[in-house]
Design an enzyme around this catalytic site. Structure first.
Site, PDB file in Angstrom:
ATOM      1  N   GLU A   9      23.140  -4.424  37.103  1.00 25.13           N
ATOM      2  CA  GLU A   9      20.752  -4.646  37.228  1.00 25.13           C
ATOM      3  C   GLU A   9      20.188  -4.529  38.967  1.00 25.13           C
ATOM      4  O   GLU A   9      20.766  -5.162  39.605  1.00 25.13           O
ATOM      5  CB  GLU A   9      20.943  -5.958  36.631  1.00 25.13           C
ATOM      6  CG  GLU A   9      21.840  -6.186  35.306  1.00 25.13           C
ATOM      7  CD  GLU A   9      21.658  -7.978  35.129  1.00 25.13           C
ATOM      8  OE1 GLU A   9      20.473  -8.490  35.646  1.00 25.13           O
ATOM      9  OE2 GLU A   9      22.507  -8.598  35.449  1.00 25.13           O
ATOM     10  N   ASP A  58      10.196  -7.702  34.270  1.00 22.87           N
ATOM     11  CA  ASP A  58      11.052  -9.053  34.333  1.00 22.87           C
ATOM     12  C   ASP A  58       9.750  -9.546  34.697  1.00 22.87           C
ATOM     13  O   ASP A  58       8.683  -8.868  35.252  1.00 22.87           O
ATOM     14  CB  ASP A  58      12.286  -8.780  35.040  1.00 22.87           C
ATOM     15  CG  ASP A  58      12.888 -10.435  34.789  1.00 22.87           C
ATOM     16  OD1 ASP A  58      12.562 -10.999  33.869  1.00 22.87           O
ATOM     17  OD2 ASP A  58      14.156  -9.791  35.341  1.00 22.87           O
ATOM     18  N   THR A  67      22.174  -0.906  34.050  1.00 19.87           N
ATOM     19  CA  THR A  67      23.010   0.173  33.373  1.00 19.87           C
ATOM     20  C   THR A  67      23.796  -0.060  32.501  1.00 19.87           C
ATOM     21  O   THR A  67      24.196  -0.931  31.970  1.00 19.87           O
ATOM     22  CB  THR A  67      24.267   0.831  34.808  1.00 19.87           C
ATOM     23  OG1 THR A  67      25.526  -0.260  34.459  1.00 19.87           O
ATOM     24  CG2 THR A  67      23.553   0.990  36.024  1.00 19.87           C
TER      25      THR A  67
HETATM   26  N1  LIG Z   1      30.690  -8.224  28.376  1.00 20.60           N
HETATM   27  C1  LIG Z   1      30.351  -7.775  29.989  1.00 20.60           C
HETATM   28  N2  LIG Z   1      30.743  -7.868  30.516  1.00 20.60           N
HETATM   29  C2  LIG Z   1      30.461  -7.382  31.584  1.00 20.60           C
HETATM   30  N3  LIG Z   1      28.962  -6.996  32.091  1.00 20.60           N
HETATM   31  C3  LIG Z   1      28.233  -6.603  30.789  1.00 20.60           C
HETATM   32  C4  LIG Z   1      28.729  -7.015  29.043  1.00 20.60           C
HETATM   33  N4  LIG Z   1      27.877  -6.506  28.852  1.00 20.60           N
HETATM   34  C5  LIG Z   1      27.277  -5.841  29.271  1.00 20.60           C
HETATM   35  N5  LIG Z   1      27.119  -5.927  31.110  1.00 20.60           N
HETATM   36  C6  LIG Z   1      26.283  -5.246  31.382  1.00 20.60           C
HETATM   37  O1  LIG Z   1      25.663  -6.499  32.155  1.00 20.60           O
HETATM   38  C7  LIG Z   1      24.046  -6.225  32.079  1.00 20.60           C
HETATM   39  C8  LIG Z   1      23.372  -7.135  31.649  1.00 20.60           C
HETATM   40  O2  LIG Z   1      21.289  -7.129  31.638  1.00 20.60           O
HETATM   41  P1  LIG Z   1      20.217  -7.597  32.137  1.00 20.60           P
HETATM   42  O3  LIG Z   1      19.707  -7.120  32.783  1.00 20.60           O
HETATM   43  O4  LIG Z   1      19.950  -7.157  29.900  1.00 20.60           O
HETATM   44  O5  LIG Z   1      21.475  -8.741  32.065  1.00 20.60           O
HETATM   45  P2  LIG Z   1      20.649 -10.411  31.940  1.00 20.60           P
HETATM   46  O6  LIG Z   1      21.927 -11.450  33.248  1.00 20.60           O
HETATM   47  O7  LIG Z   1      21.778 -10.704  30.573  1.00 20.60           O
HETATM   48  O8  LIG Z   1      19.192 -10.965  31.737  1.00 20.60           O
HETATM   49  P3  LIG Z   1      18.023 -10.499  32.694  1.00 20.60           P
HETATM   50  O9  LIG Z   1      18.592 -10.083  33.660  1.00 20.60           O
HETATM   51  O10 LIG Z   1      17.136 -11.258  31.405  1.00 20.60           O
HETATM   52  O11 LIG Z   1      18.100 -12.562  32.971  1.00 20.60           O
HETATM   53  C9  LIG Z   1      23.994  -4.370  31.938  1.00 20.60           C
HETATM   54  O12 LIG Z   1      24.464  -3.956  33.264  1.00 20.60           O
HETATM   55  C10 LIG Z   1      25.235  -4.351  31.332  1.00 20.60           C
HETATM   56  O13 LIG Z   1      25.579  -3.317  30.734  1.00 20.60           O
HETATM   57 MG   LIG Z   2      19.038  -7.990  33.952  1.00 24.09          MG
END
Ligand SMILES: Nc1ncnc2c1ncn2[C@@H]1O[C@H](COP(=O)(O)OP(=O)(O)OP(=O)(O)O)[C@@H](O)[C@H]1O
Ligand SMILES: [Mg+2]
EC number: 6.3.1.19
Length: 471
Positions: A9, A58, A67
């Site tokens: 991210e 965000d 990604t």
């Molecule tokens: N099961 C998994 N294990 C590891 N990485 C994952 C998995 N599922 C998704 N991802 C990766 O985790 C990331 C999630 O990004 P996102 O920005 O949605 O994060 P978040 O921590 O859920 O939320 P936020 O940033 O809104 O707090 C992406 O890069 C995605 O490819």
């Molecule tokens: Mg994020």
């Protein structure tokens, strides 16, 4: 885990300035302008793209690109670089609209971690780990590795250290491996912003919670160099595998991770003593070398290149010879650049000109960014073929469930069918549509998804909608 899923991210810094450098638009207004085509197409400032990545705004007006799930770290670098290009295109389009409107205003997106007001924002690494593995045991081994990893993968930068003797004249400016180290306040916690931990423990697996956890590493710098980004994932993956293997591990728990991370940032020799929790001291170089030697025992043939690059990076610190690193690792590329420019101008590293250069290094505009200019002159690495990065703008990784999401988003966009997806769910928005859950990140084929794709194609408008114009 032999095969591991990961994702990166990236939060971008956003500024909108006039030709004279003064602020033109507030970040909120600039973000609105940037996201105009996204909202027009996706009716939201939070969308998933054809390459299965998430693009969103965000809190705090930081545009973010996460990604898709990757299980190959060069794929991940390609997906990450594709994100830079997608946002660079959005910025270029926004700037054209502002110019057409007669406004003296230009948006810049910076892939860095600290803005000029001292606010920090993130570049978070996500790693899939087994729920049954002892998650609570991870930090003890992972933290010393992460605290010292910056001597390899830090983005470099300048800080004003506190003067040791309180001498007049202010603190001297100093080049450091990572400025982000000064913004870390805790080793492990469930908060991401308030206390900003090195490892975030919020339990949100984006997968089957009985089988998986998602390790969320907050400590990394945003890296421009493909070599640096690759090493962040490849080295951490190897260390995780060592921890998961159950074999005896290097016992290097530090007495105080936060004091240590700041000390490591400032010590370009890698040899400053770091007190160990169990008594005695170690050094950043020793921690990194111990882990490298340890994982070498079980790394396979395909990982030899990673081990060699990691060793080269450590040798750079040990010997002071920057020949290789100054063209490959972000911190060393910047160290050389800043030193040369400061000398040429007869200023010190704390000069505002160097701070502007630091920001420009991370500017993702291919025409204005300093990193891109260095790449064109052969002074910064481009390891990935151009075609691979371009393909990653519209194609998801094929070896994880991102492949399914990518197919659904692509078909839905091409046929103008309303849909909602997230990391685990795929569904159409029509009433009564059943969501498809993909709780195993390694799933690449699913009959239910084939049926969904057939439905999308049959429902599609006769004149298919154009895919999002920016990706
Ligand atoms: N099961 C998994 N294990 C590891 N990485 C994952 C998995 N599922 C998704 N991802 C990766 O985790 C990331 C999630 O990004 P996102 O920005 O949605 O994060 P978040 O921590 O859920 O939320 P936020 O940033 O809104 O707090 C992406 O890069 C995605 O490819
Ligand atoms: Mg994020």
């Amino acid at each position: 885990m032999k095969r591991r899923v990961g994702g990166l991210e990236t939060e971008y810094g956003l500024v909108c300035v006039r030709a004279d450098g003064s602020r033109a638009l507030e970040p909120e207004a600039a973000a609105r302008e940037l996201f105009r085509p996204v909202v027009a197409m996706g009716r939201s400032s939070n969308v998933f793209l054809r390459n299965a990545a998430r693009l969103y705004l965000d809190v705090g007006s930081h545009p973010e690109y996460a990604t898709a799930e990757c299980d190959d770290w060069w794929d991940l670098v390609a997906q990450d670089r594709a994100g830079d290009r997608i946002f660079a295109d959005l910025a270029a389009q926004a700037n054209e609209r502002l110019a057409a409107d007669g406004q003296d205003a230009r948006i810049h997106l910076l892939k860095n971690n600290v803005d000029s007001a001292g606010n920090a924002f993130g570049s978070h690494e996500n790693f899939l780990v087994d729920r049954r593995g002892e998650f609570t045991r991870l930090p003890r081994y992972l933290l010393p590795f992460l605290v010292t990893r910056q001597i390899v993968t830090g983005a470099g930068g300048v800080v004003r250290s506190e003067p040791e003797d309180g001498a007049a004249g202010g603190a001297p400016a100093q080049f450091v491996f990572s400025r982000r180290s000064d913004h870390m306040w805790e080793a492990v916690s469930s908060a991401t912003t308030r206390t900003r931990p090195i490892i975030n423990t919020r339990d949100e697996p984006h997968g089957d919670p009985t089988r998986f956890r998602r390790l969320h590493v907050i400590v990394g710098d945003s890296t421009m160099s493909e070599v640096s980004t690759h090493l962040r994932f490849a080295t951490t993956d190897l260390v995780l595998r060592a921890i998961e293997s159950g074999r005896a591990l290097p016992e290097l728990a530090l007495h105080d991770d936060i004091t240590a991370i700041r000390a490591v940032a400032r010590d370009l020799t890698g040899t400053a003593p770091l007190p160990l929790a169990g008594g005695g001291t170690t050094t950043a170089l020793e921690v990194q070398q111990r882990w490298l030697d340890h994982v070498t025992e079980f790394a396979d043939e395909s990982e030899q290149a990673v081990l060699e690059t990691w060793q080269r990076a450590l040798d750079t610190v040990r010997t002071g010879d920057r020949t290789w690193a100054a063209q490959n690792l972000d911190w060393a590329i910047k160290e050389r650049l800043f030193t040369q420019v400061a000398e040429r101008r007869g200023v010190d590293l704390g000069d505002p000109a160097i701070e502007r250069l630091d920001l420009a290094y991370h500017d993702i505009d291919p025409g204005q960014g300093v990193f891109a200019a260095l790449q064109r002159r052969g002074l910064a690495p481009q390891r990935l073929a151009e075609a691979r990065i371009e393909a990653a703008r519209t194609t998801a990784p094929t070896t994880t469930r991102a492949h399914l999401r990518g197919q659904v988003v692509t078909a839905a966009q091409e046929h103008g069918v309303d849909h909602v997806v997230d990391w685990t769910t795929l569904r159409l928005t029509r009433p009564g549509a059943m969501p498809i859950q993909v709780l195993d990140p390694f799933t690449t084929e699913l009959p239910a998804v084939d049926a969904l794709l057939a439905e999308i194609r049959s429902q599609g408008t006769a004149a298919p909608a154009q895919p999002m114009p920016f990706a």
